[in-house]
Enzyme design. Structure first.
Site, mmCIF file in Angstrom:
data_model
loop_
_atom_site.group_PDB
_atom_site.id
_atom_site.type_symbol
_atom_site.label_atom_id
_atom_site.label_comp_id
_atom_site.label_asym_id
_atom_site.label_seq_id
_atom_site.Cartn_x
_atom_site.Cartn_y
_atom_site.Cartn_z
ATOM 1 N N GLU A 200 0.839 -0.915 -0.071
ATOM 2 C CA GLU A 200 -0.101 0.432 -0.084
ATOM 3 C C GLU A 200 0.611 0.954 0.290
ATOM 4 O O GLU A 200 0.601 1.542 -1.433
ATOM 5 C CB GLU A 200 -0.717 -0.016 1.074
ATOM 6 N N ASP A 279 -12.103 1.735 3.989
ATOM 7 C CA ASP A 279 -13.061 2.417 4.699
ATOM 8 C C ASP A 279 -13.834 3.809 4.633
ATOM 9 O O ASP A 279 -13.434 5.176 4.175
ATOM 10 C CB ASP A 279 -11.518 3.274 6.271
HETATM 11 N N1 ADE Z 1 -6.619 0.042 9.074
HETATM 12 C C1 ADE Z 1 -7.711 0.077 8.195
HETATM 13 N N2 ADE Z 1 -7.626 0.804 6.737
HETATM 14 C C2 ADE Z 1 -6.049 0.307 6.507
HETATM 15 C C3 ADE Z 1 -5.474 0.823 5.817
HETATM 16 N N3 ADE Z 1 -5.657 0.785 4.275
HETATM 17 N N4 ADE Z 1 -4.354 0.503 5.684
HETATM 18 C C4 ADE Z 1 -3.738 -0.248 6.580
HETATM 19 N N5 ADE Z 1 -4.680 -0.442 7.903
HETATM 20 C C5 ADE Z 1 -5.252 0.338 7.778
HETATM 21 ZN ZN ZN Z 2 -7.336 -1.784 4.428
#
Ligand code: ADE
Ligand code: ZN
Length: 333
Positions: A200, A279
């Site tokens: 990410e 999220d």
């Molecule tokens: N917890 C909630 N969303 C997240 C994300 N995108 N990356 C890492 N941890 C998370």
């Molecule tokens: Zn996540």
């Protein structure tokens, strides 16, 4: 031809990357704060929304963990989960594999039993009342220790029939997958599937180690794999699913702009990419808004949207028979 919004809504879809705590809408946050006698550091809903400006993952996580403090009772966890499932229903999500972060709650004195009971009751009710199936994923917080992850897995074992997999989330940089190699091996030995956030913000090396050292079934995000040709070839050859979250990636500045996002290039190269919301209460949209963003900024075609929906079903942990039946429905839309 119907319009794109209707087409996306009508495609049966699975969501494979959704943090239940990240579906806590500002209005519900306020309501739960009032119900539990908690004072929020925000005057009103507008002030909550105004605080959602992030320059990176950690900025977001600080606000997300603070928001989760309003979740206290079994009813709170039920209400959180149910509100998300109603969004699924409205957007054509027929199957979901949400994450929950037990340590976010157990570390502030909420018992594991309280959260699992509230979440599971809502998931069960969605199956009967909304026709939405689900498998829950227990996610370890990677900024905490390996030992804490082992303790969390132990704590969860009395409820082992209520979750299908373990995952790994929170602050990625400096917390590579291999930190959790032993606890993932233990979870696999107990029969759980495994997934991990990797690539990410972290480098392609973290995707390699999630695959080689954690033996994960899917990679969450994984967008930085695009920088490594050899890794891309492996993802294609082995059809390893990536649960990509476009709005999250732009809100957390993984990509400067949606027009820079590489998901459709990966799709066209044959990577098993899927579209998810991560999220949604924090990033401005649920799964349908994530598909729509690809249409608006990257000119996603109906054929690409259909393939992304098919991928979401293929990449799920559903049994083959239900996969085939949903994929047939997707082809008929
Ligand atoms: N917890 C909630 N969303 C997240 C994300 N995108 N990356 C890492 N941890 C998370
Ligand atoms: Zn996540």
């Amino acid at each position: 031809m119907m319009n794109m919004t209707d087409f996306i809504t009508q495609l049966p879809k699975a969501e494979l990357h959704l943090h239940l705590e990240g579906s806590l809408e500002p209005a519900l946050m306020m309501q739960l704060a009032n119900r539990n006698g908690i004072t929020l550091p925000y005057a009103d809903i507008a002030a909550i929304k105004a605080a959602y400006q992030f320059s990176n993952l950690q900025d977001f996580l600080d606000i997300y963990y603070q928001g989760a403090n309003v979740l206290q009772t079994e009813q709170d966890f039920f209400d959180l989960t149910w509100a998300y499932l109603l969004r699924c229903k409205a957007q054509g999500v027929v199957h979901t594999e949400p994450f929950f972060d037990p340590q976010t709650h157990t570390d502030r004195g909420i018992s594991f039993k309280v959260l699992i009971k509230g979440i599971s009751a809502a998931l069960k009710q969605a199956e009967t009342e909304l026709g939405i199936s689900s498998y829950l994923i227990l996610s370890f917080l990677r900024h905490l220790s390996e030992e804490a992850a082992f303790e969390t897995l132990e704590m969860a074992m009395p409820y082992r029939d209520q979750f299908i997999a373990v995952g790994l989330d929170s602050s990625e940089m400096g917390h590579p997958p291999e930190k959790f190699q032993r606890v993932f091996a233990k979870a696999r030995a107990k029969g759980f599937k495994t997934v991990a956030h990797a690539g990410e913000e972290g480098p392609p090396a973290y995707v390699w180690s999630a695959l080689d050292q954690l033996n994960v079934d899917r990679i969450d995000h994984g967008v930085r794999a695009y920088e490594d040709a050899e890794l891309m070839q492996r993802l294609i050859d082995e059809q390893i699913p990536l649960t990509v979250c476009p709005l999250s990636n732009t809100r957390l500045k993984v990509f400067a702009d949606m027009s820079d996002h590489t998901i459709l290039k990966m799709l066209d190269q044959g990577v098993m990419v899927t579209v998810n919301s991560d999220d949604p209460a924090y990033f401005g949209g649920y799964v349908a808004e994530n598909y729509m963003a690809l249409y608006e900024s990257l000119a996603m075609s109906p054929a690409q949207a259909r393939q992304l929906a098919i991928n979401s079903i293929k990449a799920s942990f559903l049994p083959d028979e239900r996969k085939l039946s949903i994929i047939q429905q997707i082809r008929n839309v």
